[in-house]
Design an enzyme around this catalytic site. Structure first.
Site, PDB file in Angstrom:
ATOM      1  N   HIS A  69     -32.951  30.068  12.623  1.00  0.00           N
ATOM      2  CA  HIS A  69     -33.644  30.354  11.367  1.00  0.00           C
ATOM      3  C   HIS A  69     -32.987  31.605  10.780  1.00  0.00           C
ATOM      4  CE1 HIS A  69     -36.594  27.628  13.024  1.00  0.00           C
ATOM      5  NE2 HIS A  69     -37.399  27.770  11.990  1.00  0.00           N
TER       6      HIS A  69
ATOM      7  N   GLU B   2     -34.624  33.807   5.804  1.00  0.00           N
ATOM      8  CA  GLU B   2     -35.736  33.161   5.106  1.00  0.00           C
ATOM      9  C   GLU B   2     -36.477  34.219   4.286  1.00  0.00           C
ATOM     10  OE1 GLU B   2     -39.487  30.141   5.995  1.00  0.00           O
ATOM     11  OE2 GLU B   2     -38.411  31.051   7.673  1.00  0.00           O
TER      12      GLU B   2
END
Length: 447
Positions: free
Chosen positions: A240, A243
């Site tokens: 990830h 973000e």
């Protein structure tokens, strides 16, 4: 309920005649007809013994063999390469009243510590898989929250579900922890659990207690350790990344540089990458070149990023929260779209329906004029990223895992929810009724 004319006969060998298929997804055979301006072809499909036996010009196969689809579209089974089955459907007991990312992380942590037993995780993951199955999804990669004892609870559940769903949904898993875990001994134990589960080693490329802008020296130390632990065990990496709408966050570029510096030979998938969209063009272009050189794939999560990014109470968001899909493709990167969170503090909505995710992605990121081969971002491309070369395409010899739709072109598909789709598995129609949310009611009391 599927329309009657779309239903195949109950026979091992039959035809789907006068169908419309995306040219970019036809494999193992010549194109059945010349594509139109939107990349769609007319075709007859022969199904034999649960597999695609032929993709031929329209009108080739005899009327007695099967239904005339009247130009209805046929798609391969869809692929969701980034979701969170272990978080799914906790919204009723752990809503996010603020709707932003920090509040989502806090609500999820509280719920995990209070409620995430093996039985709780299993039932919610099963619910998500059953829903995806009903919608025509054939492969799923889920991230599993892996802090502390949770990895030893969730990964065994994942392994059991993978066995139980084998032959129906190809199931993969990646760990997700904060990056600072890779500065501790916990990282080795986690990498061993992931390896035992034949998963992907992953994290959020942010620290919990250290500043992330600018990147501290520990960033390189932690990321190098992640790459080395993965390499030692032959694991791919799933991250990830960025973000956020903060233009000063440039983690993706550093990940690409470190991957090359370490000589990491496995696959690397980076999800989100939102801050690229708010950076100067020259900076984002340099990052995309670095990603191409490092062999990094990208998965965008448009619905969830739209939901979370730039959210402030009483204020309309000023940007879409979506990364640079067009530019990534132009730089030669493999780009997928995926569903991400469903009915949890990170996203109050969602139903594990990759056809809906694709439809929303086209509208959010303007993947049209023409739609062309963007449909591959929801099937063939994520299948390739997951190492499933026979999945997500209309491939002669591959299982006839198909969606048969009343829509005849992209305009019809994108204008109306295809709730009356027919889903075929190994050539036979399945029940497309998703499970009832009431099935989880007994789990929705807060512990």
């Amino acid at each position: 309920m599927a329309r009657h004319f779309m239903m195949p006969p109950p026979a091992p060998r039959y035809a789907l005649r006068h169908a419309t298929v995306p040219a970019c997804l036809v494999a193992g055979a010549p194109l059945p007809s010349a594509p139109d301006a939107e990349g769609l072809c007319a075709a007859d499909l022969l199904i034999d013994g649960g597999r695609i036996a032929a993709v031929q010009p329209p009108g080739t196969l005899h009327a007695d063999l099967g239904p005339d689809l009247r130009r209805g579209m046929v798609l391969p089974g869809l692929v969701d390469c980034h979701t969170h089955l272990d978080k799914g459907h906790i919204w009723p007991r752990s809503p996010n009243p603020v709707g932003d990312l920090p509040a989502a992380a806090h609500a999820t942590q509280v719920d995990r510590l209070a409620n995430w037993s093996a039985e709780d995780v299993r039932r919610r993951m099963e619910f998500g898989l059953a829903t995806a199955w009903a919608h025509g999804v054939v492969a799923v990669r889920t991230h599993l929250d892996s802090l502390g004892p949770q990895a030893r609870i969730s990964f065994p559940v994942f392994r059991e579900l993978r066995r139980e769903w084998a032959g129906r949904i190809e199931l993969q898993a990646s760990s997700i922890v904060p990056l600072d875990v890779f500065l501790t001994d916990e990282a080795t134990a986690l990498a061993d659990i992931v390896a035992e589960s034949q998963g992907q080693l992953g994290c959020v490329t942010r620290f919990r207690q250290q500043p992330n802008v600018p990147l501290p020296p520990d960033f390189d130390i932690a990321m190098r350790r992640l790459f080395r632990l993965a390499a030692e065990r032959g694991l791919d990496v799933d991250l990830h990344v960025d973000e956020t709408g903060d233009p000063e966050v440039h983690t993706l570029a550093r990940v690409a540089w470190l991957a090359r510096r370490e000589g990491f030979a496995g696959r690397i998938l980076c999800g989100h990458c939102c801050s690229l969209a708010v950076q100067p063009e020259a900076k984002s272009a340099a990052t995309l070149r670095a990603c191409r050189e490092a062999g990094i794939d990208i998965v965008s999560l448009p619905t969830v990023n739209m939901y979370l990014q730039d959210r402030r109470a009483g204020r309309t968001p000023r940007w879409r929260g979506v990364t640079l899909l067009h530019e990534m493709r132009a730089h030669g990167l493999r780009v997928a779209v995926a569903g991400d969170n469903c009915r949890d503090p990170f996203h109050a909505y969602g139903d594990h329906d990759m056809l809906d995710t694709f439809s929303q992605s086209v509208k959010v990121a303007q993947l049209d004029r023409p739609v062309g081969d963007w449909i591959a971002s929801a099937c063939a491309t994520p299948a390739d990223i997951m190492g499933l070369p026979d999945t997500g395409r209309l491939k002669v010899g591959a299982p006839a895992d198909l969606l048969v739709l009343p829509a005849r072109d992209w305009s019809e598909l994108l204008s109306r929810h295809q709730g009356d789709r027919t889903v075929l598995r190994h050539g036979q129609p399945i029940d497309t009724t998703p499970p009832d949310f009431r099935d989880l009611d007994d789990l929705m009391t807060t512990a």
